[in-house]
Enzyme design. Structure first.
Site, PDB file in Angstrom:
ATOM      1  N   GLU A  16       0.934  -1.243   0.063  1.00  0.00           N
ATOM      2  CA  GLU A  16      -0.092  -0.040  -0.039  1.00  0.00           C
ATOM      3  C   GLU A  16       1.042   1.181   0.116  1.00  0.00           C
ATOM      4  O   GLU A  16       2.259   1.181   0.080  1.00  0.00           O
ATOM      5  CB  GLU A  16      -0.844   0.088   1.146  1.00  0.00           C
ATOM      6  N   ARG A  99      -8.521   0.662  13.176  1.00  0.00           N
ATOM      7  CA  ARG A  99      -6.978   1.024  12.651  1.00  0.00           C
ATOM      8  C   ARG A  99      -6.843   1.963  11.633  1.00  0.00           C
ATOM      9  O   ARG A  99      -7.594   2.061  10.795  1.00  0.00           O
ATOM     10  CB  ARG A  99      -6.086  -0.132  12.367  1.00  0.00           C
ATOM     11  N   ASN A 101      -5.467   3.711   8.000  1.00  0.00           N
ATOM     12  CA  ASN A 101      -5.549   3.027   6.695  1.00  0.00           C
ATOM     13  C   ASN A 101      -4.743   4.072   5.709  1.00  0.00           C
ATOM     14  O   ASN A 101      -4.133   4.865   6.021  1.00  0.00           O
ATOM     15  CB  ASN A 101      -6.641   2.472   6.325  1.00  0.00           C
ATOM     16  N   ASN A 150     -10.436   5.003   2.239  1.00  0.00           N
ATOM     17  CA  ASN A 150      -9.663   4.726   0.981  1.00  0.00           C
ATOM     18  C   ASN A 150     -10.065   5.770  -0.211  1.00  0.00           C
ATOM     19  O   ASN A 150     -10.853   6.711   0.117  1.00  0.00           O
ATOM     20  CB  ASN A 150      -9.979   3.517   0.251  1.00  0.00           C
ATOM     21  N   ASP A 200      -9.893   1.337  -3.814  1.00  0.00           N
ATOM     22  CA  ASP A 200      -8.805   1.061  -3.021  1.00  0.00           C
ATOM     23  C   ASP A 200      -7.909   2.280  -3.160  1.00  0.00           C
ATOM     24  O   ASP A 200      -8.432   3.456  -3.227  1.00  0.00           O
ATOM     25  CB  ASP A 200      -7.901  -0.172  -3.134  1.00  0.00           C
TER      26      ASP A 200
END
Length: 293
Positions: A16, A99, A101, A150, A200
């Site tokens: 990522e 969490r 991202n 995202n 994403d």
């Protein structure tokens, strides 16, 4: 035909957070579940890496040196020379099932990152949020009610901000105030119609078009500023996760991918799952400024 080359066969569990450093001519990226930060030099082929104490979420360059990043427990600074992490803020210390991202710097030098629900065995809750960290290190909640943050990107003129919740088939666009970092007038930019399509990691090119990775479908798609799909590139592995332009002329689209803890038999026929790929897509990107704080 788009030329696709794997430049580092990392076998990342969840690659990522692609960020190009134009001064050092290197690409920074991460493996979330592998708990690593990578620095890849495309010219030499060398990749260095550092272990992280928690799941990292995203990274950005820091003007004063090193990186700014989020990990499971909030915002941090990282010094690659000493491998030291410095805690900055933890706005969700009261939420053990989230969490951090996706995220990145905006064009004015602020740093943005959103959270996601990640609690195996528990039913999904939309309790995540998108945060903006200003240069004075104050943190502001900008959007809440999120399942998985995202799709963050900004238009070349910084009048629009794109954002997606990957637990929905929608990418939204907001009016963005470059001077203050405030957003308003959220509305649908893309509504995916193919079953299973979600957004994403993303970026925007110099022509103002939105590039988005479509995980599990093995695609990277390009949309014009009106939300019309212009192109769709099929990757040699099924789980592309993030993309960003880099290279000396910002004409290479770098794409991370993921293994996602799947057994090898599920990846049969794929090329370099979890690898870092370089794509020649025929357009140029835009530099992402470093965090000014």
């Amino acid at each position: 035909m788009v030329e696709i080359t794997c430049i580092h066969d990392a076998g990342a569990q969840l690659g990522e957070a692609t960020i190009w450093d134009p001064d050092a001519a290197v690409l920074w990226w991460i493996d979330i579940w592998g708990q690593r930060i990578f620095r890849t030099n495309p010219a030499s082929g060398r990749t260095d890496s550092w272990e992280t104490p928690e799941y990292p979420g995203c990274i950005g360059l820091r003007k004063s040196g090193g990186l700014v990043l989020t990990m499971r427990s909030g915002f941090y600074f990282f010094d690659p020379e000493t491998a030291e992490f410095t805690a900055v803020a933890d706005p969700e210390s009261h939420l053990p099932d989230t969490r951090f991202n996706d995220g990145k710097p905006d064009r004015q030098g602020r740093f943005w990152s959103g959270t996601m629900f990640e609690a195996p065995g528990k039913e999904l809750e939309f309790i995540g949020s998108l945060y903006r960290m200003d240069t004075d290190l104050t943190v502001h909640r900008m959007i809440d009610g999120i399942g998985c943050s995202n799709g963050l990107a900004w238009s070349p003129d910084s009048t629009r901000m794109y954002f997606s919740d990957s637990h929905t088939p929608v990418v939204n666009v907001y009016d963005f105030d470059a001077a203050t970092g405030e957003i308003e007038n959220g509305r649908t930019f893309i509504e995916f119609t193919e079953p299973g399509d979600i957004a994403d990691g993303t970026t925007v090119d110099a022509e103002g078009c939105y590039w988005v990775t479509i995980p599990f479908k093995g695609r990277v798609d390009r949309y014009d500023p009106d939300g019309i799909r212009m192109a769709s590139i099929t990757m040699p592995t099924d789980l592309p996760t993030c993309c960003e332009f880099g290279g000396p002329d910002l004409d290479v689209l770098y794409v991370t991918t993921a293994v996602l803890k799947r057994p090898m038999e599920e990846l049969k026929g794929q090329t370099s799952p979890g690898g870092l790929f370089a794509l020649d897509v025929g357009v140029k990107g835009l530099p992402l400024p470093a965090f000014e704080g």
